[in-house]
Design a protein around this motif. Structure first.
Motif, PDB file in Angstrom:
ATOM      1  N   THR A   1      58.768  40.341  13.505  1.00  0.00           N
ATOM      2  CA  THR A   1      58.390  38.941  13.271  1.00  0.00           C
ATOM      3  C   THR A   1      57.235  38.527  14.163  1.00  0.00           C
ATOM      4  O   THR A   1      56.307  37.833  13.726  1.00  0.00           O
ATOM      5  CB  THR A   1      59.600  38.026  13.516  1.00  0.00           C
ATOM      6  OG1 THR A   1      60.700  38.471  12.717  1.00  0.00           O
ATOM      7  CG2 THR A   1      59.266  36.591  13.161  1.00  0.00           C
TER       8      THR A   1
ATOM      9  N   ASP B   1      54.012  39.948  12.806  1.00  0.00           N
ATOM     10  CA  ASP B   1      53.540  39.198  11.632  1.00  0.00           C
ATOM     11  C   ASP B   1      52.846  37.908  12.055  1.00  0.00           C
ATOM     12  O   ASP B   1      51.815  37.526  11.488  1.00  0.00           O
ATOM     13  CB  ASP B   1      54.713  38.884  10.704  1.00  0.00           C
ATOM     14  CG  ASP B   1      55.233  40.125   9.982  1.00  0.00           C
ATOM     15  OD1 ASP B   1      54.460  41.106   9.884  1.00  0.00           O
ATOM     16  OD2 ASP B   1      56.393  40.119   9.537  1.00  0.00           O
TER      17      ASP B   1
ATOM     18  N   LYS C   1      48.806  37.011  11.494  1.00  0.00           N
ATOM     19  CA  LYS C   1      48.348  35.774  10.843  1.00  0.00           C
ATOM     20  C   LYS C   1      47.321  35.059  11.712  1.00  0.00           C
ATOM     21  O   LYS C   1      46.313  34.553  11.207  1.00  0.00           O
ATOM     22  CB  LYS C   1      49.547  34.864  10.573  1.00  0.00           C
ATOM     23  CG  LYS C   1      49.183  33.563   9.896  1.00  0.00           C
ATOM     24  CD  LYS C   1      50.410  32.700   9.653  1.00  0.00           C
ATOM     25  CE  LYS C   1      50.023  31.372   9.007  1.00  0.00           C
ATOM     26  NZ  LYS C   1      51.213  30.498   8.783  1.00  0.00           N
TER      27      LYS C   1
END
Length: 270
Positions: free
Chosen positions: A193, A196, A200
């Protein structure tokens, strides 16, 4: 009586000084003090008068009494901001403070920014965040004085953005300078997580860089995205054609592009 080695209080009376005292000669011989002639920096004779020379303006004393010159302060006094390191928080803080102060001092006179920086990376190692460049960029756009940028050495990555962000018509480079644009580098690790989220954020930073390059070069967003897929190097002449700078500052010895990249291209090495 004061013990040996202790400082005597200023309130205590000092004995009168006698230049012919035999104890003074004994002290001079024990310390091996030899008379010497004054040097040219200490004194000079002008029309029969003995004068002291001043080597640093606005300071008292002769050359031996003055501290070494503070060269960064002399540059700053002439409104020159020098970015000569990678973009790390301490450098960003200093550059922003200098720009804000120069605006306070005179909002009309131009500021000269000399750039010799590898951006936020050096030798492939990430030293800072792209937001360091964004902070300087926003400050450059915020202050009122026009900012003339000059590349001395290299302007790579985010430093190339700062070079291109100078006042239009006053973005320059020296003949041997090298300019390079590239996309941001991410070094993230942790849980899936977290990775990610970091990916981004890197995409957002890349999009911001692409839009800023497009604004200052006049190229389309698609072309900028294509060009920064891999590091793209420019000689000063190529940087003019691309729109990163406006001119190359040559000496009076000649006007030919003698940059490093130009020499490599002539040798067909790149």
């Amino acid at each position: 009586m004061a013990a040996a080695g202790l400082l005597v209080p200023l309130s205590c009376p000092f004995p009168p000084f006698n230049a012919s005292s035999p104890s003074l000669g004994l002290l001079q011989s024990s310390l091996k003090i030899e008379p010497r002639e004054p040097t040219c920096t200490e004194s000079a004779k002008v029309r029969g008068r003995r004068v002291r020379t001043q080597v640093i303006p606005f300071q008292r004393g002769d050359a031996l009494q003055q501290p070494p010159p503070d060269l960064p302060s002399y540059l700053f006094k002439n409104r020159i901001v020098f970015l000569g390191m990678s973009l790390v928080p301490a450098v960003t803080e200093l550059i922003m403070a200098e720009l804000l102060y120069l605006q306070y001092e005179d909002p009309e006179k131009p500021v000269y920014m000399y750039i010799n920086s590898t951006g936020t990376t050096k030798d492939g190692e990430k030293l800072g965040y792209e937001t360091e460049a964004f902070a300087i960029y926003d400050t450059m756009r915020y202050v009122k004085p026009p900012i003339f940028t000059l590349c001395v050495g290299n302007a790579w990555g985010e430093a190339a953005l700062l070079l291109a962000a100078g006042s239009k018509g006053n973005r320059a480079a020296l003949p041997s300078a090298t300019i390079m644009i590239k996309q941001p580098i991410a070094q993230c690790r942790g849980q899936a997580t977290d990775i990610d989220i970091a990916r981004k954020e890197v995409r957002n930073v890349k999009n911001e860089l692409v839009h800023l390059y497009a604004r200052h070069t006049g190229h389309s967003i698609e072309k900028i995205e294509e060009d920064i897929k891999r590091p793209k190097y420019f000689s000063p002449a190529e940087a003019i054609d691309y729109g990163l700078i406006d001119k190359v500052l040559y000496s009076e010895k000649g006007g030919e592009d003698k940059g490093v990249v130009a020499d490599l291209q002539k040798a067909q090495l790149i």
